[in-house]
Structures are given as C-alpha cells and as structure tokens.
Write a protein that holds these residues in place. Structure first.
Motif, PDB file in Angstrom:
ATOM      1  N   HIS A 148       0.835  -1.214   0.000  1.00  0.00           N
ATOM      2  CA  HIS A 148       0.000   0.000   0.000  1.00  0.00           C
ATOM      3  C   HIS A 148       0.862   1.253   0.000  1.00  0.00           C
ATOM      4  O   HIS A 148       2.064   1.197   0.265  1.00  0.00           O
ATOM      5  CB  HIS A 148      -0.962   0.020   1.192  1.00  0.00           C
ATOM      6  N   GLU A 152      -3.729   3.581   1.815  1.00  0.00           N
ATOM      7  CA  GLU A 152      -4.042   3.590   3.246  1.00  0.00           C
ATOM      8  C   GLU A 152      -4.192   5.038   3.690  1.00  0.00           C
ATOM      9  O   GLU A 152      -3.191   5.766   3.804  1.00  0.00           O
ATOM     10  CB  GLU A 152      -2.919   2.905   4.037  1.00  0.00           C
ATOM     11  N   PHE A 178      -8.723   1.829   4.306  1.00  0.00           N
ATOM     12  CA  PHE A 178      -8.117   1.280   3.091  1.00  0.00           C
ATOM     13  C   PHE A 178      -9.023   1.504   1.882  1.00  0.00           C
ATOM     14  O   PHE A 178     -10.230   1.249   1.940  1.00  0.00           O
ATOM     15  CB  PHE A 178      -7.832  -0.214   3.249  1.00  0.00           C
TER      16      PHE A 178
END
Lengths: 139, 139
Positions: A8, A56, A47
């Motif tokens: 992420h 994120e 998320f």
C-alpha cells in the motif's frame, strides 16, 4: 532480503471522511473499506482498494499521534510512506540493521494484523518505508 | 470515471544511480530497468518493478526540469506522485474538469508511451495524481 508486493501507499490526511469523498467521488474508487481506529499507533485508518494494491488513508488519533507532525508540515495531507511486503519481518529487520539502515522501533503489529517495521527516510532517499510481513493466506 | 491499477509511485531523487543502489542493495529489488531520458518533460526516469506495481525514480533533466522545485523543498528526494490507470485519458480529463479539479495541461505522452494527465494536489488531499491511459496489450 528481497522486497515483494507494494502492499500500500500511506496517505496522511486531516480528515479521512473528506479523503474518502475525493477517492470515491473524484477518482471513482469503488472499493473503500470501513475506517477503524488503531489507538496504540495513534492513527485512524481507511483502506481504499485498487485492483493491484491499496491506498491507506491515515488520520491522527489522539494528541500524541505521530501524524500531527506530518500534517503540521503538510496541512492538506500528502504521501506519508510506502509499504512493501517481506516474507519474514525479523529477518528483514536484522538485514536492514546489518546494512546500516535505521529501523524505527521493534517489529509490531500493523494495520493488516501482521508485524511491520519502518525504515527511516534518511536511509531511503527521503521516503519513509514500511516493511510488512506478508499476510498469511494471501497471494 | 473509475480508477484502475496503481500503475506506479513516482519518487523524485537527486541521483537515480544512488536511488538504484538503495532499491537494489538495501531493499533487494531484483528487476530494475535501464534509466532513460525524457527531454520534453525535463526528467530522467528509471522503473523499479515490484510483483504488482512499479516505482518510478525521477531525476531532473536540464535546467527547466519541474523536479528542481520539488528537490529544493526535499533535498534528499521523496514521494512525488501516484499514478492510476484509466481506460480513456480524454474522458478522464473531461470528468476531472467537470468535477472542478484542476488538470495540469493537456494529455501528453508519458514515460510508459501512453497519454497522461496530472491532477493538482490542491484538489486531491495534497497528493499529485497522474492518470495514465492503460497501455495496450497489458493486463
């Protein structure tokens, strides 16, 4: 050590709700998870999925949140860190230290429920790098 | 419009060679492409692959490079932009404008050989967002 997936990109924001609106209404993101608090880390998290990775969103939680300093320098929010998956977090931490990189703290459980470490941006070209043990059962 | 894959994360650096060394030797990245110049954009580029996405290292090229300003504020380098894929760049540009977001310039050919636009960070929570038409034949 070899990094795996870009798990992420962490984006700090003064308001997760406002950021959700941007990703949903402006960019058309279709898979946005429920926000949740991580009090020990001083953050609230949300998320946003892309087909291959995640964003994120990170909002400060509590007075001692580590995100307050970032937002003081970047009031509108901005890119906070990159997270790569590694097969073994303790091996990764030992490898980073052996190579002279500054690891911030000991491995601890991150937002995905697996242990993570952070490597100081001074050792990674100005980029705060999170290394996360690949979640079991994924990939 | 709906964003697709997180195609890459753009990382500005004062030295692509030094950044390659970090990604190769510290993080253990195994697939690092040959750097190349994009004189019209004022950048030198190097892609580092992860299994699911890419890091785009960006070094200034020439005196008028748009990266000089970023490096003046972040001398060590840092996260510069996020790039999401979209199916049709002209539809995406029209959609962004219709929603009131500031699109920087007209669609032009980016580092992957397909047209791209940039959305101003003031409209995206402090994050410079690149939208890139999905390369033909990929995915």
């Amino acid at each position: 050590m070899t990094i795996g997936r870009l798990n992420h990109v962490g984006i700090a924001t003064p308001s997760i709700e406002a950021s959700i609106a941007l990703y949903r209404d402006l960019l058309g993101a279709t898979k946005i998870h429920e926000p949740f608090d991580l009090p020990p880390q001083g953050v609230r998290i949300c998320f946003v999925d892309t087909p291959n990775s995640q964003i994120e969103l990170i909002e400060p939680y509590g007075e001692n949140s580590p995100i307050h300093g970032f937002l003081a320098r970047n009031p509108a929010g901005g890119q906070h860190h990159l997270c790569f998956e590694v097969p073994d977090i303790h091996a990764a931490a030992a490898d980073m230290k052996a190579k002279g990189a500054k690891v911030l703290g000991e491995p601890r459980i991150g937002a995905h429920g697996t242990p993570v470490i952070f490597v100081h941006p001074k050792d990674m070209g100005g980029v705060l790098v999170e290394l996360m043990e690949t979640p079991l059962g994924e990939h």
